[in-house]
Design an enzyme around this catalytic site. Structure first.
Site, short mmCIF file in Angstrom:
data_model
loop_
_atom_site.label_atom_id
_atom_site.label_comp_id
_atom_site.label_asym_id
_atom_site.label_seq_id
_atom_site.Cartn_x
_atom_site.Cartn_y
_atom_site.Cartn_z
N SER A 75 48.29 17.86 49.76
CA SER A 75 48.35 16.52 49.15
C SER A 75 49.65 16.36 48.37
CB SER A 75 47.16 16.32 48.20
OG SER A 75 45.97 16.23 48.95
N ARG B 94 14.86 4.85 73.40
CA ARG B 94 13.94 5.83 72.80
C ARG B 94 12.66 5.13 72.29
NH1 ARG B 94 12.02 10.97 72.34
NH2 ARG B 94 11.62 11.54 70.16
N GLY C 233 17.94 11.51 65.82
CA GLY C 233 16.99 12.53 65.36
C GLY C 233 17.37 13.91 65.85
N GLU D 233 46.49 13.46 57.62
CA GLU D 233 47.47 12.41 57.23
C GLU D 233 47.12 11.78 55.89
OE1 GLU D 233 49.49 9.92 59.97
OE2 GLU D 233 49.42 11.43 61.55
#
Ligand code: COS
Length: 384
Positions: free
Chosen positions: A134, A270, A341, A365
């Site tokens: 950083s 589903r 799930g 980045e």
């Protein structure tokens, strides 16, 4: 205000989507497992000129250097299929090829751009070191003048595409005092003696994208390979990242979109408690929130791209886009795993890969915290 895409951008979107579904989707899972980009896909990417996306046609590019929305669409569609390819193309163009075009001398453009455009040489941006993450000003890799050359010594880490790259933008320390005022960016040919690839990282996500340590031992670089001016490398690196972050934002939009689409499909298919799970409000709310997050990310990304293309100040907008888009991708991928799930945890479905890939966007980045810092410092300096 006009939110519609141009005819060219719509075409770009359709062509890239079709290409990505044909050549990237089928191999994405295997590439992730092997931690390598697929060779056939690589050749196809070259043929389609995606490596030259951000370069003008005169250097062999696809001509999107002034159409960053078009470039974002390309990265988005590639990432919707495979985020590892998305980061590869975003980095190659955004923080390697385009900066040479934007800031380089005519000789540098002639020397480096054609091979980058063709993908004969992959590009990498080499800033991060063990003690400079950083804190970009903490670079320790040195470049010492010797006649008409500079001698580079030091080690870079976590370089995206590092292990496969042959054209490197290397941020080096060229003085002793305030490091941020004594840094310089060099264009380094990957075949230069003394340069070698070190450890290849084994990562959580975008595993097919190469991330490597790069070692520089007495690497001689001609002084004409300085990108921009001697001693102005910190600001150059910041400018490079300003543009690069639009590409990362676009990558996250594509990934978020993939997670959203997988969730909608699964919710319709589903069946639990006698009906598709998409009929349950708990699932509907999650899908609605994911869609809003991804769409906001897209708008933030296109806005930053628009500002860039119109010659306006776009640094804060690109940090905003990168922040919003990486968090949107994470939210969408998290939601997708939850909606799936138990199946969401299994390799049989792509959402577990999306989840791992999405986390990367909040880090590379510039972490989300760094983006907030950039945004806040802009606001406090210039007003809200
Ligand atoms: N464009 C041009 N100049 C810029 C700039 C930008 N986007 N951002 C900062 N600068 C200039 C400043 O104006 C200042 O200039 P003066 O010295 O003339 O006043 C100089 O650069 C130093 O800026 P600042 O004081 O803000 O530097 P800091 O050391 O405090 O660092 C951050 C600023 C944290 C924003 C920077 O280090 C950063 O972006 N870090 C993250 C790096 C990163 O993204 N790493 C990920 C890996 S790279 S792939």
């Amino acid at each position: 205000m006009d939110f519609s895409l141009s005819e060219k951008q719509k075409m770009l979107k359709n062509i890239t989507r079709k290409f990505a579904e044909e050549f990237l989707v089928p191999v994405a899972k295997e590439s992730d497992a092997k931690q390598e980009l697929d060779e056939t896909a690589f050749k196809k990417m070259q043929e389609m000129n995606y490596f030259g996306a951000c370069l003008p046609e005169e250097y062999g590019g696809a001509g999107l250097q002034n159409d960053t929305i078009g470039f974002s669409i390309v990265v988005e569609e590639i990432s919707r299929a495979d985020a590892a390819w998305g980061i590869t193309i975003a980095v190659h163009n955004g923080v390697a090829a385009y900066p040479i075009y934007k800031f380089g001398t005519e000789d540098q453009k002639q020397n480096f751009l054609e091979d980058l455009a063709k993908g004969n040489k992959v590009g990498a941006f080499c800033l991060t070191e063990a003690n400079a993450g950083s804190d970009a000003g903490g670079v320790q890799l040195t470049a010492v003048k010797d006649g008409d050359e500079y001698i580079l010594n030091g080690t870079k880490i976590f370089a995206t595409s590092g292990g496969i790259a042959k054209t490197l933008l290397v941020v080096a320390k060229t003085g002793e005092k305030d490091s941020r005022r004594q840094m310089t960016v060099f264009i380094v040919d990957g075949d230069t003696p003394g340069y070698s690839v070190g450890v290849k990282e084994d990562k959580l996500g975008v595993r097919a994208s190469n991330t490597s340590e790069l070692v520089f031992e007495e690497v001689r670089v001609p002084q004409e390979n300085i990108l921009g001016n001697l001693g102005e490398g910190f600001k150059m690196a910041m400018k490079i990242l300003d543009f690069g972050r639009i590409g990362i934002a676009a990558q996250c939009v594509g990934l978020g979109q993939a997670a959203l689409e997988a969730s909608v499909k699964y919710s319709n298919e589903r069946v639990q408690f006698g009906k598709p799970i998409g009929r349950f409000q708990g699932i509907q709310w999650k899908i609605a929130d994911m869609a809003c997050a991804v769409e906001s990310a897209r708008l933030f990304t296109y806005k930053a791209a628009y500002l860039h293309d119109n010659g306006e100040d776009f640094g804060m907008a690109s940090s905003m886009a990168k922040l919003v888009a990486s968090e949107a991708a994470m939210q969408a991928a998290h939601g997708a795993v939850q909606i799936h799930g138990g199946y969401g945890l299994m390799k049989a479905y792509p959402v577990e890969r999306y989840f791992r890939d999405a986390k990367m966007g909040e880090i590379y980045e510039g972490t989300s915290e760094i983006q907030r810092l950039v945004i806040a410092s802009n606001l406090l300096r210039k007003g809200a």
